[in-house]
Scaffold this active site. Sequence first.
Site, PDB file in Angstrom:
ATOM      1  N   TYR A 109       0.841  -1.200   0.000  1.00  0.00           N
ATOM      2  CA  TYR A 109       0.000   0.000   0.000  1.00  0.00           C
ATOM      3  C   TYR A 109       0.884   1.261   0.000  1.00  0.00           C
ATOM      4  CZ  TYR A 109      -3.373   3.424   1.604  1.00  0.00           C
ATOM      5  OH  TYR A 109      -4.153   4.532   1.706  1.00  0.00           O
ATOM      6  N   LYS A 206     -11.823  -0.242   5.123  1.00  0.00           N
ATOM      7  CA  LYS A 206     -12.221  -0.808   3.831  1.00  0.00           C
ATOM      8  C   LYS A 206     -13.312  -1.863   4.039  1.00  0.00           C
ATOM      9  CE  LYS A 206      -8.861   1.824   2.402  1.00  0.00           C
ATOM     10  NZ  LYS A 206      -7.513   1.308   2.253  1.00  0.00           N
TER      11      LYS A 206
HETATM   12  C1  LIG Z   1      -6.349   1.717   2.684  1.00  0.00           C
HETATM   13  C2  LIG Z   1      -5.286   0.736   2.984  1.00  0.00           C
HETATM   14  C3  LIG Z   1      -4.383   0.946   4.044  1.00  0.00           C
HETATM   15  C4  LIG Z   1      -4.413   2.204   4.877  1.00  0.00           C
HETATM   16  O1  LIG Z   1      -5.592   2.319   5.610  1.00  0.00           O
HETATM   17  P1  LIG Z   1      -6.199   3.724   6.119  1.00  0.00           P
HETATM   18  O2  LIG Z   1      -7.362   3.277   6.941  1.00  0.00           O
HETATM   19  O3  LIG Z   1      -6.564   4.512   4.920  1.00  0.00           O
HETATM   20  O4  LIG Z   1      -5.133   4.399   6.915  1.00  0.00           O
HETATM   21  C5  LIG Z   1      -3.438  -0.026   4.279  1.00  0.00           C
HETATM   22  N1  LIG Z   1      -3.352  -1.142   3.535  1.00  0.00           N
HETATM   23  C6  LIG Z   1      -4.194  -1.374   2.507  1.00  0.00           C
HETATM   24  C7  LIG Z   1      -4.040  -2.624   1.705  1.00  0.00           C
HETATM   25  C8  LIG Z   1      -5.179  -0.445   2.191  1.00  0.00           C
HETATM   26  O5  LIG Z   1      -6.001  -0.677   1.161  1.00  0.00           O
END
Ligand SMILES: *Cc1c(COP(=O)(O)O)cnc(C)c1O
Length: 392
Positions: A109, A206
């Site tokens: 990420y 997510k």
């Molecule tokens: C979005 C995401 C993150 C970071 O998460 P946040 O809640 O936006 O800080 C980390 N890893 C993956 C795979 C992501 O999709």
Amino acid sequence: MSISNSTQCIWAGEETYLLQGATQVPVVHSVGFGYNDVDEWQKVALGEKPGHIYGRNTNPTVHAFEQKVKQLEGADAVTSASTGMGIISSTLFGLLAPGQRVVSVKDTYGGTNVLFTEFLPKFNIDVTLCDTTDHNQIETEIAKGCDVLYLESPTNPTTKVMDIKRLASAGKENGATVIVDNTFATPINQQPLRLGADIVLHSATKFLGGHADALGGVACGPDNLIKQIYHYREINGATLHPMAAYLLLRGMKTLALRIRAQNHNAMQVAQFLENHKAIEHVFYPGLPSHSGHEIAKQQMTGFGGMLSFMLRENSFDAVRQFVPRLKYAHAAANLGAVETTIGPPATTSHVECSAEERAAMGIPESLIRYSAGIEDAEDLIDDLRQALQAFT
Ligand SMILES: *Cc1c(COP(=O)(O)O)cnc(C)c1O
């Protein structure tokens, strides 16, 4: 008695906090937790008795959310943070020390990649980033000495798949702590701890929350490592807010249902796109044409809601024209929600890179990331069909 993950999504972690017959966990906004008995207060403060002292450390609503994730991942211990990056940075800074070495891959990420390339080196922590699917190279680097092996599978945005069992075993043989970011798969589709990982991380923002209305992060693993991560997080102060914890907890009740629908929709959409003449290539671990399909079949029980595809007309201009034609997809940076969302890496995950850098990373200009929601698959396909008409 082992219970299925659908049942766990509903019941796990709730019972301790169901007040006076309430069937839902309350949102506890209190910052402090009072004690008339000073001895009892001290026992709680020293961790000798369960309970809460101060909201930056622990909170009942946050605790209930954590317990649900912990049970779904089959872990011994859990802690959380205000965002996915909050838990990822707390994990890395909590576990690592100057002079140590991290082995990871180029496709993590974007925010994690910034920790690897910008922040950890400032503290004299060596980070080696390998080609994401070159397992031999990763094993060679692990053998040179590795304190933390950091994996993510499937990756963003080209859904590359890493063999977690194979790499975790190489990491463990060399004394590394093996960490897996399981955000894309969720515990419904993949359980890294059962594949040999030590710690599993999520951006709960997510799929876990699933409604794009709350930020959060969570880490599960053995008690000794989780204590170290929690200790750093309570001091850096990136605490998950009780209201966000409640929204995530409520969202998680439908996690198993949503993931089943998203697995199905992503597969239908991927198959449709793969056969469309305006599409150059589709990246989805569920397609036999995907380079990681065989590994995905072994380590995942579903292929997930994320896919990406390239328009045959490989230009950003084509993306600019295509994206607004879709009726049932938010053009937005988030993913994993009940609504379908799309976005080109050039405006989302890889906005900080130049076109040349993206090309070097294997991210073509016409790549579009697609997070399948829980709409009807036929409606999503009809929508894509009409939007692609101009490109045939
Ligand atoms: C979005 C995401 C993150 C970071 O998460 P946040 O809640 O936006 O800080 C980390 N890893 C993956 C795979 C992501 O999709």
